[in-house]
Scaffold this motif. Structure first.
Motif, PDB file in Angstrom:
ATOM      1  N   LYS A   1       0.834  -1.214   0.000  1.00  0.00           N
ATOM      2  CA  LYS A   1       0.000   0.000   0.000  1.00  0.00           C
ATOM      3  C   LYS A   1       0.862   1.255   0.000  1.00  0.00           C
ATOM      4  O   LYS A   1       0.579   2.217  -0.727  1.00  0.00           O
ATOM      5  CB  LYS A   1      -0.914  -0.012   1.227  1.00  0.00           C
ATOM      6  CG  LYS A   1      -2.020  -1.060   1.183  1.00  0.00           C
ATOM      7  CD  LYS A   1      -2.875  -0.969   2.440  1.00  0.00           C
ATOM      8  CE  LYS A   1      -3.994  -2.012   2.413  1.00  0.00           C
ATOM      9  NZ  LYS A   1      -4.815  -1.958   3.656  1.00  0.00           N
ATOM     10  N   ASN A   2       1.911   1.235   0.792  1.00  0.00           N
ATOM     11  CA  ASN A   2       2.800   2.400   0.835  1.00  0.00           C
ATOM     12  C   ASN A   2       3.454   2.632  -0.536  1.00  0.00           C
ATOM     13  O   ASN A   2       3.572   3.775  -0.988  1.00  0.00           O
ATOM     14  CB  ASN A   2       3.871   2.198   1.897  1.00  0.00           C
ATOM     15  CG  ASN A   2       3.294   2.195   3.299  1.00  0.00           C
ATOM     16  OD1 ASN A   2       2.220   2.761   3.548  1.00  0.00           O
ATOM     17  ND2 ASN A   2       3.990   1.555   4.218  1.00  0.00           N
ATOM     18  N   CYS A   3       3.873   1.549  -1.175  1.00  0.00           N
ATOM     19  CA  CYS A   3       4.498   1.678  -2.500  1.00  0.00           C
ATOM     20  C   CYS A   3       3.537   2.273  -3.517  1.00  0.00           C
ATOM     21  O   CYS A   3       3.893   3.192  -4.274  1.00  0.00           O
ATOM     22  CB  CYS A   3       5.000   0.319  -2.986  1.00  0.00           C
ATOM     23  SG  CYS A   3       6.457  -0.268  -2.119  1.00  0.00           S
ATOM     24  N   LEU A   4       2.309   1.768  -3.527  1.00  0.00           N
ATOM     25  CA  LEU A   4       1.329   2.267  -4.491  1.00  0.00           C
ATOM     26  C   LEU A   4       0.983   3.729  -4.212  1.00  0.00           C
ATOM     27  O   LEU A   4       0.833   4.533  -5.153  1.00  0.00           O
ATOM     28  CB  LEU A   4       0.071   1.406  -4.457  1.00  0.00           C
ATOM     29  CG  LEU A   4       0.236  -0.043  -4.956  1.00  0.00           C
ATOM     30  CD1 LEU A   4      -1.047  -0.828  -4.749  1.00  0.00           C
ATOM     31  CD2 LEU A   4       0.613  -0.050  -6.435  1.00  0.00           C
TER      32      LEU A   4
ATOM     33  N   GLU B   1       0.723  -8.389  -6.155  1.00  0.00           N
ATOM     34  CA  GLU B   1       1.909  -9.133  -5.737  1.00  0.00           C
ATOM     35  C   GLU B   1       3.106  -8.183  -5.625  1.00  0.00           C
ATOM     36  O   GLU B   1       3.138  -7.124  -6.268  1.00  0.00           O
ATOM     37  CB  GLU B   1       2.216 -10.232  -6.756  1.00  0.00           C
ATOM     38  CG  GLU B   1       1.152 -11.297  -6.878  1.00  0.00           C
ATOM     39  CD  GLU B   1       1.165 -12.243  -5.682  1.00  0.00           C
ATOM     40  OE1 GLU B   1       2.165 -12.244  -4.936  1.00  0.00           O
ATOM     41  OE2 GLU B   1       0.180 -12.967  -5.490  1.00  0.00           O
ATOM     42  N   PRO B   2       4.112  -8.529  -4.816  1.00  0.00           N
ATOM     43  CA  PRO B   2       5.296  -7.651  -4.700  1.00  0.00           C
ATOM     44  C   PRO B   2       5.998  -7.420  -6.030  1.00  0.00           C
ATOM     45  O   PRO B   2       6.501  -6.320  -6.286  1.00  0.00           O
ATOM     46  CB  PRO B   2       6.194  -8.408  -3.718  1.00  0.00           C
ATOM     47  CG  PRO B   2       5.265  -9.271  -2.929  1.00  0.00           C
ATOM     48  CD  PRO B   2       4.169  -9.652  -3.866  1.00  0.00           C
ATOM     49  N   GLU B   3       6.034  -8.446  -6.900  1.00  0.00           N
ATOM     50  CA  GLU B   3       6.687  -8.280  -8.194  1.00  0.00           C
ATOM     51  C   GLU B   3       5.966  -7.243  -9.051  1.00  0.00           C
ATOM     52  O   GLU B   3       6.610  -6.406  -9.698  1.00  0.00           O
ATOM     53  CB  GLU B   3       6.741  -9.619  -8.939  1.00  0.00           C
ATOM     54  CG  GLU B   3       7.697 -10.646  -8.362  1.00  0.00           C
ATOM     55  CD  GLU B   3       7.093 -11.421  -7.206  1.00  0.00           C
ATOM     56  OE1 GLU B   3       7.770 -12.309  -6.677  1.00  0.00           O
ATOM     57  OE2 GLU B   3       5.945 -11.119  -6.821  1.00  0.00           O
ATOM     58  N   VAL B   4       4.638  -7.284  -9.034  1.00  0.00           N
ATOM     59  CA  VAL B   4       3.870  -6.328  -9.831  1.00  0.00           C
ATOM     60  C   VAL B   4       4.038  -4.926  -9.276  1.00  0.00           C
ATOM     61  O   VAL B   4       4.192  -3.949 -10.021  1.00  0.00           O
ATOM     62  CB  VAL B   4       2.386  -6.741  -9.868  1.00  0.00           C
ATOM     63  CG1 VAL B   4       1.558  -5.728 -10.638  1.00  0.00           C
ATOM     64  CG2 VAL B   4       2.231  -8.124 -10.492  1.00  0.00           C
ATOM     65  N   CYS B   5       4.035  -4.803  -7.958  1.00  0.00           N
ATOM     66  CA  CYS B   5       4.200  -3.480  -7.345  1.00  0.00           C
ATOM     67  C   CYS B   5       5.567  -2.891  -7.663  1.00  0.00           C
ATOM     68  O   CYS B   5       5.678  -1.716  -8.035  1.00  0.00           O
ATOM     69  CB  CYS B   5       4.002  -3.609  -5.834  1.00  0.00           C
ATOM     70  SG  CYS B   5       4.195  -2.049  -4.945  1.00  0.00           S
ATOM     71  N   LEU B   6       6.621  -3.699  -7.546  1.00  0.00           N
ATOM     72  CA  LEU B   6       7.964  -3.209  -7.860  1.00  0.00           C
ATOM     73  C   LEU B   6       8.105  -2.898  -9.343  1.00  0.00           C
ATOM     74  O   LEU B   6       8.826  -1.974  -9.729  1.00  0.00           O
ATOM     75  CB  LEU B   6       9.002  -4.248  -7.441  1.00  0.00           C
ATOM     76  CG  LEU B   6       9.204  -4.424  -5.938  1.00  0.00           C
ATOM     77  CD1 LEU B   6      10.233  -5.516  -5.672  1.00  0.00           C
ATOM     78  CD2 LEU B   6       9.651  -3.126  -5.293  1.00  0.00           C
ATOM     79  N   PHE B   7       7.414  -3.664 -10.165  1.00  0.00           N
ATOM     80  CA  PHE B   7       7.468  -3.413 -11.608  1.00  0.00           C
ATOM     81  C   PHE B   7       6.835  -2.060 -11.936  1.00  0.00           C
ATOM     82  O   PHE B   7       7.401  -1.274 -12.706  1.00  0.00           O
ATOM     83  CB  PHE B   7       6.745  -4.548 -12.332  1.00  0.00           C
ATOM     84  CG  PHE B   7       6.770  -4.429 -13.826  1.00  0.00           C
ATOM     85  CD1 PHE B   7       7.927  -4.685 -14.544  1.00  0.00           C
ATOM     86  CD2 PHE B   7       5.626  -4.062 -14.525  1.00  0.00           C
ATOM     87  CE1 PHE B   7       7.958  -4.576 -15.920  1.00  0.00           C
ATOM     88  CE2 PHE B   7       5.647  -3.956 -15.905  1.00  0.00           C
ATOM     89  CZ  PHE B   7       6.819  -4.209 -16.597  1.00  0.00           C
ATOM     90  N   LEU B   8       5.690  -1.785 -11.353  1.00  0.00           N
ATOM     91  CA  LEU B   8       5.055  -0.488 -11.574  1.00  0.00           C
ATOM     92  C   LEU B   8       5.902   0.649 -10.990  1.00  0.00           C
ATOM     93  O   LEU B   8       6.005   1.731 -11.575  1.00  0.00           O
ATOM     94  CB  LEU B   8       3.658  -0.488 -10.951  1.00  0.00           C
ATOM     95  CG  LEU B   8       2.645  -1.447 -11.581  1.00  0.00           C
ATOM     96  CD1 LEU B   8       1.353  -1.456 -10.774  1.00  0.00           C
ATOM     97  CD2 LEU B   8       2.366  -1.083 -13.022  1.00  0.00           C
ATOM     98  N   GLY B   9       6.517   0.386  -9.829  1.00  0.00           N
ATOM     99  CA  GLY B   9       7.400   1.393  -9.265  1.00  0.00           C
ATOM    100  C   GLY B   9       8.628   1.631 -10.117  1.00  0.00           C
ATOM    101  O   GLY B   9       9.109   2.770 -10.235  1.00  0.00           O
ATOM    102  N   LEU B  10       9.147   0.569 -10.743  1.00  0.00           N
ATOM    103  CA  LEU B  10      10.303   0.721 -11.632  1.00  0.00           C
ATOM    104  C   LEU B  10       9.951   1.553 -12.852  1.00  0.00           C
ATOM    105  O   LEU B  10      10.737   2.410 -13.282  1.00  0.00           O
ATOM    106  CB  LEU B  10      10.795  -0.674 -12.046  1.00  0.00           C
ATOM    107  CG  LEU B  10      12.015  -0.728 -12.961  1.00  0.00           C
ATOM    108  CD1 LEU B  10      13.225  -0.118 -12.292  1.00  0.00           C
ATOM    109  CD2 LEU B  10      12.304  -2.178 -13.359  1.00  0.00           C
ATOM    110  N   LEU B  11       8.771   1.333 -13.410  1.00  0.00           N
ATOM    111  CA  LEU B  11       8.326   2.146 -14.547  1.00  0.00           C
ATOM    112  C   LEU B  11       8.163   3.612 -14.153  1.00  0.00           C
ATOM    113  O   LEU B  11       8.542   4.517 -14.910  1.00  0.00           O
ATOM    114  CB  LEU B  11       7.004   1.597 -15.090  1.00  0.00           C
ATOM    115  CG  LEU B  11       7.039   0.208 -15.720  1.00  0.00           C
ATOM    116  CD1 LEU B  11       5.639  -0.218 -16.143  1.00  0.00           C
ATOM    117  CD2 LEU B  11       7.970   0.175 -16.913  1.00  0.00           C
TER     118      LEU B  11
END
Length: 477
Positions: free
Chosen positions: A71-74, A96-106
């Motif tokens: 939630k904090n990442c999003l 999932e953590p992978e999807v969240c990090l992927f969106l954060g990487l973009l």
């Protein structure tokens, strides 16, 4: 009133959704090659992604069932992109953590390309915190890239030292979790961090107490070897530096995308060759991608080869700013002694007897005493075979011997044999053989074939017996 999306935005959203499907497939099957495929697709969309497209995809995964770190990442992603979750899209999918990090990487890529350094640094810090809470195998490829841009934001902000504590703690966690690519990335970034601040002793201790993963990607291995070569050159270990730099040039692909890396490595490599007393091959300076960047180093090589101290000082003064930018001026200043030795060697070959005064004039030295000390050291180091007549003030060169009567050819052959054996061993280590499970499959296959042959034989005998019975019945009738 909603603004209709452009065709480019629709296409970018379609490709982004496809990348997320690859991520979900990789998470379900625990296979990293799906993760790599998603990363390749995402980086191809780097220049076409817009913040509203990323925010719309992130909204679909902004569910109440997510963990607190997700939630904090999003939330930080929305804040960094200055977007808010779309209310019309139902948030019912757990992220999932992978999807969240992927969106954060973009999002980090978008912020870096548009110059939002402070927002990007805050975003990558939150992503790094999320990595520390969720460590698993499928997270390894994405987390390595997150750490790369985490260090990149701090480097652009000129506060690279602030990123070092988190990277050190993350290196320990990645080592314990078996995240090999993340470990390789962190080791490479830490070496770059130490080299940026000239902390060569700490960099050497890091390499001594850690092991670089053997199956790391070639791009990380090439960069790691380059940093090792630079550190070894500073620490006066020229032979090891030469080996690392040569391997770095071989590991990196030779194309337009890696031309800058090849140029940087060859600049250090040329200086290390000169410090070892070798003269680089002229063909190296004729490579199209290296010809212009290595022009100052070609002039430097020519001055060292001739042994002209005045020309050497002119070249250093002429290209001093460029050498400072390349961070090699400290190494080049060590070449002054090599220039003097090369000059003494050429003088010893040309003259059987020469006065110290003439040596002082030819080498542009300050006094005859300096020339005497330098010649004495060259004799002690084995650079020349001569004697000094201190009373009369001249140097007497010994007779030139046949080089094949010395042990120099043996040393040259030993170096070549060692190189060939090392290349052979590396080739054998890089080969991949199938596991022994195929033997069990082969045994079961042979068993099936044997049973089929027995069954075919039995059927053939049954058909023969049946025909005989029919013939006997006909005869009875």
């Amino acid at each position: 009133m909603e603004v209709e999306a452009t065709p480019e935005q629709k296409q970018a959203e379609t490709h982004l959704a496809r990348s997320i499907k690859f991520l979900q497939r990789g998470i379900a099957a625990s296979e990293t090659h799906y993760i790599y495929r998603a990363l390749r697709t995402a980086f191809s969309l780097r220049k076409r992604l817009q913040p509203d497209v990323i925010a719309e995809i992130a909204t679909a995964y902004n569910s109440n069932g997510n963990s607190q770190s997700i939630k904090n990442c999003l939330n930080v992603i929305f804040e960094s992109l200055q977007q808010s979750p779309t209310e019309s899209t139902p948030a019912s999918v757990t992220c999932e953590p992978e999807v969240c990090l992927f969106l954060g990487l973009l999002s980090a890529l978008y912020l870096l390309d548009n110059g939002h350094i402070e927002s990007g640094a805050n975003l990558t810090e939150v992503l790094v915190e999320a990595i520390s809470t969720a460590q698993r195998r499928t997270l390894d490829p994405i987390s390595s890239r997150v750490f790369f841009y985490y260090a990149r934001f701090f480097e652009v902000a000129n506060c690279l030292a602030d990123a070092r504590p988190k990277m050190l703690s993350a290196l320990q966690a990645a080592t314990l979790a078996g995240m090999k690519e993340t470990k390789a990335m962190l080791l490479t970034l830490l070496l770059r961090n130490y080299l940026h601040y000239k902390l060569y002793d700490q960099a050497e201790r890091l390499t001594a107490k850690s092991s670089f993963p053997a199956d790391a990607p070639n791009n990380l291995l090439a960069r790691h070897l380059y940093y090792l070569g630079h550190i070894e050159a500073i620490q006066l270990n020229y032979s090891q530096a030469q080996t690392h730099l040569l391997e770095a040039t071989r590991k990196a692909p030779s194309n337009a995308a890696t031309a800058g890396f090849q140029q940087t490595v060859h600049k250090i490599y040329v200086i290390v060759e000169l410090l070892m007393g070798n003269i680089p091959d002229r063909s190296l300076f004729r490579v199209p991608t290296l010809k212009k960047p290595l022009q100052p180093y070609l002039e430097l090589t020519q001055a060292v080869r001739v042994g002209d101290l005045a020309k050497f000082q002119d070249v250093v003064g002429k290209y001093q700013d460029r050498f400072l930018k390349d961070n090699v001026l400290a190494l080049i200043q060590r070449l002054r002694h090599n220039v003097i030795k090369a000059g003494i060697r050429s003088i010893s070959v040309a003259y059987s007897r020469i006065s110290l005064r003439d040596i002082c004039l030819k080498l542009h030295l300050d006094s005859e005493e300096d020339a005497e000390y330098i010649v004495a050291k060259a004799i002690r180091d084995g650079v020349i075979d001569a004697t000094i007549d201190h009373e009369n003030g001249f140097v007497q060169s010994a007779d030139v011997h046949n080089v094949y009567e010395t042990s120099d050819p043996q040393y040259a052959f030993d170096r070549r044999i060692a190189f060939c054996l090392g290349l052979y061993n590396d080739s054998v280590k890089s080969m991949r053989y199938p596991d022994s499970n195929h033997r069990k499959e082969l045994a079961s296959t042979m068993e099936v074939l044997r049973r089929e042959r027995e069954l075919a034989h039995e059927l053939e005998n049954d058909d023969f017996d049946g025909d005989s019975d029919v013939d006997a019945m006909d005869e009875g009738l």
